[in-house]
Design an enzyme around this catalytic site. Structure first.
Site, mmCIF file in Angstrom:
data_model
loop_
_atom_site.group_PDB
_atom_site.id
_atom_site.type_symbol
_atom_site.label_atom_id
_atom_site.label_comp_id
_atom_site.label_asym_id
_atom_site.label_seq_id
_atom_site.Cartn_x
_atom_site.Cartn_y
_atom_site.Cartn_z
ATOM 1 N N ALA A 76 102.555 50.897 36.549
ATOM 2 C CA ALA A 76 102.637 49.899 37.337
ATOM 3 C C ALA A 76 103.509 49.803 38.046
ATOM 4 C CB ALA A 76 101.894 48.266 36.913
ATOM 5 N N SER A 77 104.019 48.673 38.555
ATOM 6 C CA SER A 77 105.392 48.675 39.316
ATOM 7 C C SER A 77 107.290 48.766 39.422
ATOM 8 C CB SER A 77 105.612 47.030 40.235
ATOM 9 O OG SER A 77 104.608 47.047 41.099
ATOM 10 N N VAL A 78 106.712 48.292 37.599
ATOM 11 C CA VAL A 78 108.217 49.503 36.945
ATOM 12 C C VAL A 78 108.121 50.958 36.885
ATOM 13 C CG1 VAL A 78 108.925 49.431 34.745
ATOM 14 C CG2 VAL A 78 108.244 47.991 35.174
ATOM 15 N N SER A 79 107.336 51.863 38.072
ATOM 16 C CA SER A 79 107.599 52.621 38.627
ATOM 17 C C SER A 79 108.577 53.428 39.505
ATOM 18 C CB SER A 79 106.161 53.095 39.129
ATOM 19 O OG SER A 79 105.471 53.562 38.274
ATOM 20 N N LYS A 80 108.729 51.673 40.097
ATOM 21 C CA LYS A 80 109.526 51.527 40.666
ATOM 22 C C LYS A 80 110.717 51.826 41.013
ATOM 23 C CE LYS A 80 106.683 47.845 44.324
ATOM 24 N NZ LYS A 80 105.898 47.942 43.320
#
Length: 458
Positions: A76-80
């Site tokens: 999820a947003s840890v991908s950023k």
């Protein structure tokens, strides 16, 4: 001989302390599993050495396949943080500049010529949320991709929510566009660029950009993400709800999510960031800085990381994520080289990330307050605005009650001074005694020059 005995004693003492932490961490997660708030993998390391790693629950509930240390989760947003690193590497390769307008790579978006790549990195671009714009569209055939977002902005030309740099507002739109900029600047797909420049060099062999519905692949050890269905009263995958479920339609979009990884690979990533394998010291200072808005207000956000500084724990870089049944979290205590990695694949009303509880186990308090004195603080206080605030003492800890359901721990840092846990910029409570009785507290937020008082009324 005496020296040998002393060294051995220190060694065994360190082992005993480590075991105590491990036992406490295991008790914490076993309790979370028992109350239904955790299904996933956890890895905790100090100075790169794993002190606790365990899997709880299922990778595939129907098939009764259990999670293992090799299980792959959507981040999820840890991908950023990987999207941001892609931009940093392209800057180092001379293929872009942080100050480039986004229209240099996405000319279709020339109407947003004032927005720079750096604005997107630190969430100060002001672009509206693409998901909200898509929800207004009637046609949701097939899958949305990054190009769908660009085409939608060209079609609707929505005005910015604020002028670039004026405010800070977390933006998935910004990071989706950064992925498109990576593709334009590199001439490669987002997934291929990250694989060649980050995952392969760091031997993150189980990490990839993966879109399970948009581009199905056979990925070893990949987990299924589950969300709770109120109607069915159980955990289900999104496609069990509907083939048109919104997370399935958005499965073609990358940059703000869609990196898949394991706890072991994320530890490799974490430890590489203490070295110059990918970037140098100057790059890391840019990545892990907080960028203020034009007014000087702190954003506490760097390049793909939330950044904070604590009087107790030093500098912290962290990020959380939640999408399509996945709940993820990574925290790096930079001054201590301590890492917390939590990957979950089931999201229900009880799901939580117990980062505060983990931190309290890992780090000894800098001051051990006297229990009797903490009990004397308990009571009702009236603030300068006339509001009443209750302070509680439960299980050896002091709390300020925010509302009927929320309370905030006050961590002792001296006899009369406490730090409000989790606030950024930091908030301190100092208790004042008159005639040997606590009469009031003074709240200060030094970074913002804030000061207020509350008087004890009972």
């Amino acid at each position: 001989m005496v020296k040998l005995i002393t060294i051995s004693a220190i060694f065994f003492l360190q082992v005993a302390v480590a075991q105590t932490k491990t036992e406490k961490l295991d008790s914490l997660f076993q309790s979370a599993v028992n109350d239904g708030s955790f299904n996933g993998n956890v890895l905790i390391a100090e100075k790169g050495k794993v002190i606790y790693q365990k899997s709880f629950g299922y990778s595939d509930i129907k098939a009764k396949e259990k999670l293992t240390g090799k299980s792959v989760f959507e981040l999820a947003s840890v991908s950023k943080q990987f999207t941001a690193m892609g931009i940093v590497l392209l800057q180092k390769q001379g293929k872009l500049s942080y100050d480039d307008p986004i229209s240099k790579f996405l000319p279709e978006l020339s109407m947003y010529n004032d927005i720079t790549i750096k604005n997107l990195l630190v969430h100060t671009g002001g672009l509206p949320d693409y998901m909200e714009l898509m929800s207004q569209e009637e046609n949701h055939d097939g899958f949305a991709t990054n190009q769908t977002i660009i085409d939608l902005f060209v079609k609707k030309k929505p005005p910015v929510v604020f002028k670039p740099g004026e405010k800070h507002e977390y933006s998935n739109t910004g990071y989706a566009l950064l992925a498109s900029i990576i593709e334009k600047a590199s001439g490669k797909s987002y997934g291929d660029y990250l694989a060649e420049n980050i995952f392969k060099p760091l031997k993150m062999n189980d990490t990839r950009v993966y879109r399970r519905w948009f581009k199905p692949e056979k990925v070893k050890d990949v987990t299924k993400g589950y969300i709770y269905s109120d109607s069915l009263k159980r955990l289900v995958t999104p496609d069990e709800i509907s083939k048109d479920y919104f997370t399935i339609y958005l499965d073609g979009i990358v940059g703000d999510g869609m990196v898949n990884s394991t706890t072991n690979d994320l530890l490799l990533w974490d430890q590489a960031l203490y070295t110059d394998k990918l970037v140098n010291k100057q790059d890391k200072e840019l990545i892990f800085s907080s960028y203020p808005t034009q007014s000087g207000k702190a954003t506490n956000y760097g390049f793909g990381w939330k950044v904070s500084t604590s009087s107790l724990y030093g500098k912290i870089a962290s990020h959380s994520g939640g999408w399509s049944g996945y709940v993820t979290y990574i925290a790096r205590y930079l001054d201590r080289n301590c890492t917390i990695i939590i990957l979950q694949n089931a999201m229900n009303q009880n799901t939580k990330i117990p980062q505060a509880e983990i931190r309290n186990i890992l780090f000894e308090p800098i001051y051990k307050a006297d229990k009797k004195k903490m009990e004397e603080i308990v009571g009702i206080y009236k603030t300068e605005k006339g509001n009443e605030r209750e302070l509680l003492f439960e299980k050896g800890k002091l709390y300020t009650k925010l509302n009927a359901e929320q309370k905030l721990e006050l961590i002792p840092i001296s006899e009369n001074k406490f730090l409000a846990d989790g606030y950024q910029p930091e908030v301190f409570y100092e208790f004042v005694a008159e005639n040997n009785k606590i009469s009031k507290y003074i709240v200060t937020q030094p970074e913002l020059s804030v000061r207020s008082e509350a008087v004890k009324i009972k």
